[in-house]
Scaffold this motif. Sequence first.
Motif, PDB file in Angstrom:
ATOM      1  N   ALA A  89       1.618   5.832  29.093  1.00  0.00           N
ATOM      2  CA  ALA A  89       2.428   7.014  28.773  1.00  0.00           C
ATOM      3  C   ALA A  89       2.366   8.017  29.920  1.00  0.00           C
ATOM      4  O   ALA A  89       3.378   8.640  30.285  1.00  0.00           O
ATOM      5  CB  ALA A  89       1.953   7.649  27.470  1.00  0.00           C
ATOM      6  N   ALA A  90       1.186   8.182  30.499  1.00  0.00           N
ATOM      7  CA  ALA A  90       1.036   9.084  31.648  1.00  0.00           C
ATOM      8  C   ALA A  90       1.838   8.574  32.844  1.00  0.00           C
ATOM      9  O   ALA A  90       2.438   9.362  33.584  1.00  0.00           O
ATOM     10  CB  ALA A  90      -0.440   9.225  32.011  1.00  0.00           C
ATOM     11  N   LEU A 126      11.591   3.031  41.642  1.00  0.00           N
ATOM     12  CA  LEU A 126      10.877   1.785  41.902  1.00  0.00           C
ATOM     13  C   LEU A 126       9.378   2.002  41.744  1.00  0.00           C
ATOM     14  O   LEU A 126       8.837   3.022  42.184  1.00  0.00           O
ATOM     15  CB  LEU A 126      11.184   1.300  43.324  1.00  0.00           C
ATOM     16  CG  LEU A 126      10.414   0.076  43.831  1.00  0.00           C
ATOM     17  CD1 LEU A 126      10.770  -1.158  43.004  1.00  0.00           C
ATOM     18  CD2 LEU A 126      10.721  -0.169  45.305  1.00  0.00           C
ATOM     19  N   VAL A 127       8.710   1.025  41.133  1.00  0.00           N
ATOM     20  CA  VAL A 127       7.251   1.009  41.031  1.00  0.00           C
ATOM     21  C   VAL A 127       6.767  -0.263  41.717  1.00  0.00           C
ATOM     22  O   VAL A 127       7.236  -1.366  41.400  1.00  0.00           O
ATOM     23  CB  VAL A 127       6.783   1.031  39.563  1.00  0.00           C
ATOM     24  CG1 VAL A 127       5.262   0.911  39.478  1.00  0.00           C
ATOM     25  CG2 VAL A 127       7.257   2.302  38.864  1.00  0.00           C
ATOM     26  N   THR A 187       9.775   6.121  45.156  1.00  0.00           N
ATOM     27  CA  THR A 187       8.905   4.990  44.853  1.00  0.00           C
ATOM     28  C   THR A 187       7.493   5.441  44.513  1.00  0.00           C
ATOM     29  O   THR A 187       6.956   6.351  45.149  1.00  0.00           O
ATOM     30  CB  THR A 187       8.846   4.027  46.069  1.00  0.00           C
ATOM     31  OG1 THR A 187      10.164   3.561  46.359  1.00  0.00           O
ATOM     32  CG2 THR A 187       7.935   2.844  45.810  1.00  0.00           C
ATOM     33  N   ILE A 188       6.905   4.813  43.504  1.00  0.00           N
ATOM     34  CA  ILE A 188       5.497   4.998  43.165  1.00  0.00           C
ATOM     35  C   ILE A 188       4.769   3.702  43.500  1.00  0.00           C
ATOM     36  O   ILE A 188       5.215   2.612  43.120  1.00  0.00           O
ATOM     37  CB  ILE A 188       5.319   5.354  41.681  1.00  0.00           C
ATOM     38  CG1 ILE A 188       5.812   6.785  41.412  1.00  0.00           C
ATOM     39  CG2 ILE A 188       3.866   5.213  41.248  1.00  0.00           C
ATOM     40  CD1 ILE A 188       5.787   7.193  39.952  1.00  0.00           C
ATOM     41  N   ILE A 189       3.654   3.818  44.216  1.00  0.00           N
ATOM     42  CA  ILE A 189       2.825   2.660  44.556  1.00  0.00           C
ATOM     43  C   ILE A 189       1.574   2.697  43.694  1.00  0.00           C
ATOM     44  O   ILE A 189       0.898   3.733  43.602  1.00  0.00           O
ATOM     45  CB  ILE A 189       2.439   2.676  46.047  1.00  0.00           C
ATOM     46  CG1 ILE A 189       3.694   2.678  46.930  1.00  0.00           C
ATOM     47  CG2 ILE A 189       1.565   1.466  46.378  1.00  0.00           C
ATOM     48  CD1 ILE A 189       3.391   2.824  48.419  1.00  0.00           C
ATOM     49  N   MET A 190       1.255   1.563  43.057  1.00  0.00           N
ATOM     50  CA  MET A 190       0.084   1.486  42.200  1.00  0.00           C
ATOM     51  C   MET A 190      -0.968   0.581  42.836  1.00  0.00           C
ATOM     52  O   MET A 190      -0.640  -0.489  43.362  1.00  0.00           O
ATOM     53  CB  MET A 190       0.475   0.988  40.806  1.00  0.00           C
ATOM     54  CG  MET A 190       1.499   1.897  40.130  1.00  0.00           C
ATOM     55  SD  MET A 190       1.797   1.489  38.396  1.00  0.00           S
ATOM     56  CE  MET A 190       0.229   1.953  37.657  1.00  0.00           C
ATOM     57  N   VAL A 191      -2.218   1.015  42.797  1.00  0.00           N
ATOM     58  CA  VAL A 191      -3.306   0.324  43.493  1.00  0.00           C
ATOM     59  C   VAL A 191      -4.542   0.252  42.603  1.00  0.00           C
ATOM     60  O   VAL A 191      -4.644   0.954  41.593  1.00  0.00           O
ATOM     61  CB  VAL A 191      -3.670   1.054  44.811  1.00  0.00           C
ATOM     62  CG1 VAL A 191      -2.490   1.067  45.770  1.00  0.00           C
ATOM     63  CG2 VAL A 191      -4.136   2.489  44.530  1.00  0.00           C
ATOM     64  N   LEU A 203       4.986  10.390  34.750  1.00  0.00           N
ATOM     65  CA  LEU A 203       5.018  10.606  36.200  1.00  0.00           C
ATOM     66  C   LEU A 203       6.296  10.051  36.810  1.00  0.00           C
ATOM     67  O   LEU A 203       6.901  10.682  37.691  1.00  0.00           O
ATOM     68  CB  LEU A 203       3.801   9.941  36.849  1.00  0.00           C
ATOM     69  CG  LEU A 203       3.676  10.087  38.367  1.00  0.00           C
ATOM     70  CD1 LEU A 203       3.509  11.554  38.753  1.00  0.00           C
ATOM     71  CD2 LEU A 203       2.504   9.253  38.877  1.00  0.00           C
ATOM     72  N   ILE A 204       6.737   8.900  36.341  1.00  0.00           N
ATOM     73  CA  ILE A 204       7.999   8.323  36.821  1.00  0.00           C
ATOM     74  C   ILE A 204       9.154   9.272  36.524  1.00  0.00           C
ATOM     75  O   ILE A 204      10.014   9.527  37.366  1.00  0.00           O
ATOM     76  CB  ILE A 204       8.231   6.944  36.180  1.00  0.00           C
ATOM     77  CG1 ILE A 204       7.196   5.939  36.703  1.00  0.00           C
ATOM     78  CG2 ILE A 204       9.644   6.445  36.447  1.00  0.00           C
ATOM     79  CD1 ILE A 204       7.188   4.622  35.961  1.00  0.00           C
TER      80      ILE A 204
END
Length: 285
Positions: free
Chosen positions: A154-155, A167-168, A91-95, A159-160
């Motif tokens: 794109a970056a 999951l994001v 999982t990537i968490i975006m803040v 990374l994903i």
Amino acid sequence: MHTENRFVLTLECENRVGIVYAVARFLAERGCNIVDSQQFDAKRENRFYMRVEAERPSATPLDRLREEFAGTASEFGMQWFLGDAGQRMRTIIMVSRTDHCVNELLDLWQSDLLNIDVAAIVGNHDALRPIAERAGVPFHHIPVTAETKPAAEAALLALIERTGAELVVLARYMQILSDELCARLPGRIINIHHSFLPGFKGARPYHQAFERGVKVIGATAHYVTADLDEGPIIEQSVFRVDHRATPEDLTVAGRRAERAALAQAVAWHSERRIFVDGLRTVVFP
């Protein structure tokens, strides 16, 4: 049988007679013990949804079960998944700048209460880097402006791909994702919106709610689509208010609702308990 041999089977297909029997027979013939099973017949769409947790004999590898189940799945035209129940979802968490939602997710993850593996935290500001560093999670600062948005997305996609994230989670990430990015990741991005959708979409929903004098307000966790704040709803947390509540009061109470709704949605998604049924979801809690 041991819990390390537990697996999850999820499936959806057109509804017809014999689906449950075929699944149960398949598992029984291979010595698998069903420990939990849930199903739903969406009659309007004539769709059938099913989630099964089962334990397999130690000598039976998952790859063999997948290979052998493919025949049953093909017979019924299923979309399906079969995997290790203990496999944590990358999982990537975006803040952005607000930390209560990411703190909730990290606390549950570090307490072994979420079936996720936090691969990275991405911020369009650098403000929450210390939170990531304290948790031992890589932090990636990817600034976003109107001009740099394509390069920033794109970056993110790179990374994903690099981390293998399935999951994001947008933990109060205050940027609108492009239609192209949403299309690349259908059913893989969860957002927390600080209002009880479908009311009060967009910015400053607690102030909108105050102006309308609502008596019930809350937060909504939903899948992200190209239509802003209109993706399929996963979970909602609500609380009552009255004429004494200020916008600041609503914001404070709302943060509790946001944490609860987002954490529950991530838990259900990571345990593969959610099916998207058009604009709705089928959730097996």
